[in-house]
Design a protein around this motif. Structure first.
Motif, mmCIF file in Angstrom:
data_model
loop_
_atom_site.group_PDB
_atom_site.id
_atom_site.type_symbol
_atom_site.label_atom_id
_atom_site.label_comp_id
_atom_site.label_asym_id
_atom_site.label_seq_id
_atom_site.Cartn_x
_atom_site.Cartn_y
_atom_site.Cartn_z
ATOM 1 N N ILE A 40 0.842 -1.207 0.000
ATOM 2 C CA ILE A 40 0.000 0.000 0.000
ATOM 3 C C ILE A 40 0.871 1.249 0.000
ATOM 4 O O ILE A 40 0.613 2.197 -0.748
ATOM 5 N N SER A 43 3.062 1.414 -3.465
ATOM 6 C CA SER A 43 2.250 1.690 -4.651
ATOM 7 C C SER A 43 1.464 2.995 -4.524
ATOM 8 O O SER A 43 0.783 3.388 -5.461
ATOM 9 N N LEU A 45 -1.122 3.379 -2.969
ATOM 10 C CA LEU A 45 -2.529 2.998 -3.060
ATOM 11 C C LEU A 45 -3.392 3.803 -2.095
ATOM 12 O O LEU A 45 -4.545 4.107 -2.397
ATOM 13 N N PHE A 62 -9.394 -2.072 -6.693
ATOM 14 C CA PHE A 62 -7.950 -1.878 -6.507
ATOM 15 C C PHE A 62 -7.433 -2.683 -5.317
ATOM 16 O O PHE A 62 -6.394 -3.325 -5.392
#
Length: 177
Positions: A40, A43, A45, A62
């Motif tokens: 997480i 990336s 994210l 995702f």
């Protein structure tokens, strides 16, 4: 994070930790949660999960693409968070789940900030010091190098701190003058 969100994160994490606290593979689960947290972070994210312009369905999709745990309990935790529409709280939930596991087992990661890498002997002495001072077990030592300390170290374990840095000692002297 507001109080309502904090309560949700705590509910998810505590429920998860209670379910897995007696499993033999609890530390393997802990490590897989660490890997998911790293994914997480690496990336980025979480930016997407916190974005108001991304739909809940897209956020869920995702998250499902990065969910790679071999433990159904972790996958169920992630799915519960997504299903309830709280994908934006996933990172905090995983981090809190790790903390809850550590609290249940009274075994924590020690985060050490120092100017130079520690030798194995120094790590062992530090481990004994932390375990004695805080009445807990050190699961692992995570090192971070920071040359602004000038020397010494700062240890953080379960929100408790030992600050033996030269910078801190100089600040103490400065305050006394």
């Amino acid at each position: 994070m507001n109080a309502r969100e904090n309560a949700l994160v705590q509910k998810y994490a505590l429920s998860f930790a209670e379910k897995v606290s007696d499993h033999e593979e609890i530390w393997e689960m802990y490590d897989q949660i660490s890997a998911l947290i790293s994914i997480i972070h690496d990336s980025k994210l979480n930016r997407l999960l916190l974005s108001a312009t991304v739909s809940k369905e897209e956020k869920a999709e995702f998250v499902r693409t990065v969910r790679q745990s071999s433990f159904w309990q972790i996958n169920d935790l992630i799915e519960d968070v997504i299903r309830d529409g709280h994908a934006d709280l996933l990172l905090e939930t995983l981090e809190r789940a790790q903390l809850q596991i550590s609290k249940f087992k009274n075994e924590f990661e020690a985060h050490v900030v120092s100017v130079y890498p520690l030798t194995e002997e120094q790590k062992e002495r530090l481990r004994r010091l932390v375990e004695t001072r805080f009445s807990l077990r050190v699961r692992s030592i995570v090192e971070e190098l920071n040359n602004t300390l000038m020397g010494g170290f700062i240890v953080t374990v379960n929100h408790k701190v030992i600050d033996a840095s030269v910078r801190s000692q100089l600040n103490d002297v400065k305050k006394k003058l």
